[in-house]
Scaffold this motif. Structure first.
Motif, short mmCIF file in Angstrom:
data_model
loop_
_atom_site.label_atom_id
_atom_site.label_comp_id
_atom_site.label_asym_id
_atom_site.label_seq_id
_atom_site.Cartn_x
_atom_site.Cartn_y
_atom_site.Cartn_z
N THR A 7 0.88 -1.17 0.00
CA THR A 7 0.00 0.00 0.00
C THR A 7 0.91 1.21 0.00
OG1 THR A 7 -1.64 -1.22 1.28
CG2 THR A 7 -1.89 1.17 1.19
N CYS A 157 -0.90 -0.73 -4.42
CA CYS A 157 -2.28 -0.29 -4.24
C CYS A 157 -2.27 1.00 -3.43
CB CYS A 157 -3.10 -1.35 -3.51
SG CYS A 157 -3.13 -2.93 -4.40
N GLU A 160 -6.04 0.74 1.36
CA GLU A 160 -6.12 -0.54 2.06
C GLU A 160 -7.16 -1.49 1.45
OE1 GLU A 160 -4.16 -1.87 4.32
OE2 GLU A 160 -2.92 -0.07 4.40
N ALA A 163 -5.67 -2.98 -1.63
CA ALA A 163 -4.58 -3.87 -1.21
C ALA A 163 -5.12 -5.18 -0.67
CB ALA A 163 -3.70 -3.18 -0.17
#
Length: 173
Positions: A7, A157, A160, A163
């Motif tokens: 992330t 990503c 979150e 991800a």
């Protein structure tokens, strides 16, 4: 070869290359594309303009990839690829998305790139469902990288939620 989900802001990763989820003209846009052009500075736009058009307005057809320097980015290179627009999944989208990842890996091999960061290609304004895109991406990368154990891939990503989707796909595929 290693595959991992991170992330992070792709434009801040100090890797050999980052992948740009570009549009066919390679002249910048929104989302990841706009962020990369902004962070790299105006020299990236100049480099993209120097790439010859295949047809009017198209420097990189869907599924293909082109490479430029990273300019002001911490990454040495930007690999630009154009993912498919989602039309429900029955218009060849999985094959075109897989071809994006194969094209990027081919350039990574050609340019001796050892560490590369990928965004979730086509999952923004192009509307590809992230869970389906993640499965295609991970399966394709594992296959394409099987012979290139020295290449490490970070699936980057921005948030979150994305991800988590990509990590689940990585654990599953």
């Amino acid at each position: 070869m290693s595959l991992s989900v991170v992330t992070a802001d792709l434009t801040r990763l100090a890797l050999d290359a980052i992948v740009n989820a570009a549009n066919p003209g390679l002249l910048g846009g929104g989302g990841v594309d706009g962020a990369i052009h902004h962070a790299a500075g105006p020299a990236l736009l100049d480099a993209c303009r120097a790439i010859p058009e295949i047809t009017p307005g198209v420097r990189c057809p869907t599924g293909e990839a082109r490479i430029t320097p990273g300019f002001a980015l911490p990454a040495r290179f930007v690999i630009h690829t154009v993912g498919p627009i989602w039309h429900g999944g029955n218009s060849g989208e999985p094959d075109l998305l897989a071809q994006c990842y194969r094209s990027c890996v081919a350039l990574a091999v050609e340019y001796d790139i050892r560490n590369i960061g990928f965004p979730a290609i086509s999952c923004g304004v192009y509307g590809y469902p992230p869970d389906q895109a993640a499965s295609v991406a991970i399966a394709t990368l594992r296959e394409a990288l099987a012979a290139h154990v020295a290449i490490n891939v970070q699936l980057c990503c921005y948030g979150e939620r994305m991800a988590s989707i990509w990590q689940q796909a990585l654990n599953r595929v």
